[in-house]
Design a protein around this motif. Structure first.
Motif, mmCIF file in Angstrom:
data_model
loop_
_atom_site.group_PDB
_atom_site.id
_atom_site.type_symbol
_atom_site.label_atom_id
_atom_site.label_comp_id
_atom_site.label_asym_id
_atom_site.label_seq_id
_atom_site.Cartn_x
_atom_site.Cartn_y
_atom_site.Cartn_z
ATOM 1 N N ARG A 99 -20.380 0.618 -14.919
ATOM 2 C CA ARG A 99 -21.534 0.849 -15.805
ATOM 3 C C ARG A 99 -22.379 -0.412 -15.926
ATOM 4 N N ARG A 103 -26.328 -0.726 -14.592
ATOM 5 C CA ARG A 103 -27.430 -1.106 -15.484
ATOM 6 C C ARG A 103 -28.121 -2.370 -15.000
ATOM 7 N N ASP A 111 -30.274 -1.166 -12.086
ATOM 8 C CA ASP A 111 -31.372 -0.338 -12.571
ATOM 9 C C ASP A 111 -32.498 -1.184 -13.142
ATOM 10 N N ARG A 127 -17.920 11.893 -14.777
ATOM 11 C CA ARG A 127 -18.917 12.663 -15.532
ATOM 12 C C ARG A 127 -19.810 11.748 -16.361
ATOM 13 N N ALA A 128 -19.202 10.782 -17.021
ATOM 14 C CA ALA A 128 -19.973 9.880 -17.889
ATOM 15 C C ALA A 128 -20.950 9.028 -17.096
ATOM 16 N N ARG A 167 -22.514 9.712 -14.333
ATOM 17 C CA ARG A 167 -23.613 10.421 -13.670
ATOM 18 C C ARG A 167 -24.945 10.159 -14.367
ATOM 19 N N ALA A 168 -24.889 9.795 -15.627
ATOM 20 C CA ALA A 168 -26.117 9.486 -16.364
ATOM 21 C C ALA A 168 -26.648 8.097 -16.055
ATOM 22 N N GLU A 169 -25.870 7.282 -15.345
ATOM 23 C CA GLU A 169 -26.243 5.891 -15.095
ATOM 24 C C GLU A 169 -26.842 5.670 -13.715
ATOM 25 N N ASP A 218 -28.853 7.676 -10.001
ATOM 26 C CA ASP A 218 -29.510 8.858 -9.447
ATOM 27 C C ASP A 218 -28.494 9.805 -8.831
ATOM 28 N N GLU A 219 -27.420 9.235 -8.286
ATOM 29 C CA GLU A 219 -26.378 10.056 -7.674
ATOM 30 C C GLU A 219 -25.050 9.325 -7.760
#
Length: 209
Positions: free
Chosen positions: A139, A143, A146, A166-167, A169-171, A173-174
């Motif tokens: 993570r 970040r 990004d 799952r968690a 996937r929000a961080e 694009d794929e």
């Protein structure tokens, strides 16, 4: 269930087949184990290989328990729910953060010397590790990348805990993951060979790119 991969090299070769649509990427490996996975990925896809150094921020009373992580010169990323449950605040972890930042800087010097990271802006960037357990360092890495405004950001790992995948996937694009076993306990359980790598091992792998 037994091991899914003989070793990190085999896992990386299999992962590369799932990434063939990525063209001319910057592949950033999380040392140490992620480098061994990333080398066959770059051999198959081409592009640029480098390391993105991360460090776990441990709970002072139980250092192996990660309550956060940071990447290179990025800001610490804390697990807010865990921090609250343990009664911790970022201010109370300043000493731990500074100690880990010093080790992070040491590893950057060892792995890259004075060479900066390649430019990530507008590029397809693939962050590679050997697996996802809690996902804290991944993570922090995502970040960090990004913030550099890549064209597309992909996290690629051979295996991961289902809830962590799952968690995360929000961080990105794929998120590309080969397996999410429901009985996940630790990354190493899914490898036949999972030796700890040294700084020298990382440098040797990077020289093979």
């Amino acid at each position: 269930m037994g091991p899914l991969f003989a070793d990190r090299a085999e896992a990386g070769a299999l992962l590369a087949e799932r990434l063939l649509g990525v063209k001319d990427p910057v592949v950033l490996a999380l040392p140490r184990g992620g480098v061994a996975v990333a080398v066959p990925v770059v051999r198959r896809l081409g592009g640029v290989l480098d390391v993105l150094v991360t460090r776990k921020i441990g709970y002072p009373a139980q250092p192996e328990l990660g309550v956060g992580a940071m990447a290179e010169d990025g800001e610490p990323v804390f697990d807010e729910r865990l921090m609250t449950g343990l009664g911790l605040t970022p201010a109370g972890l300043e000493a731990v953060v500074e100690r880990e930042r010093a080790e992070l800087k040491r590893r950057v010097r060892v792995y890259r010397g004075s060479r900066p990271l390649p430019s990530l802006t507008g590029r397809d960037v693939v962050v590679v590790d050997d697996g996802l357990a809690t996902g804290g360092t991944a993570r922090a890495a995502l970040r960090f990348v990004d913030a550099a405004k890549p064209g597309r950001l992909t996290l690629a790992v051979p295996v991961g805990a289902p809830q962590t995948v799952r968690a995360l996937r929000a961080e990105a694009d794929e998120v590309v993951v080969l397996a999410t076993p429901p009985d996940f306990f630790a990354v190493g359980q899914w490898y036949g060979s999972f030796e700890q790598l040294s700084d020298a091992d990382v440098l040797d792998l990077l020289s093979q790119r």
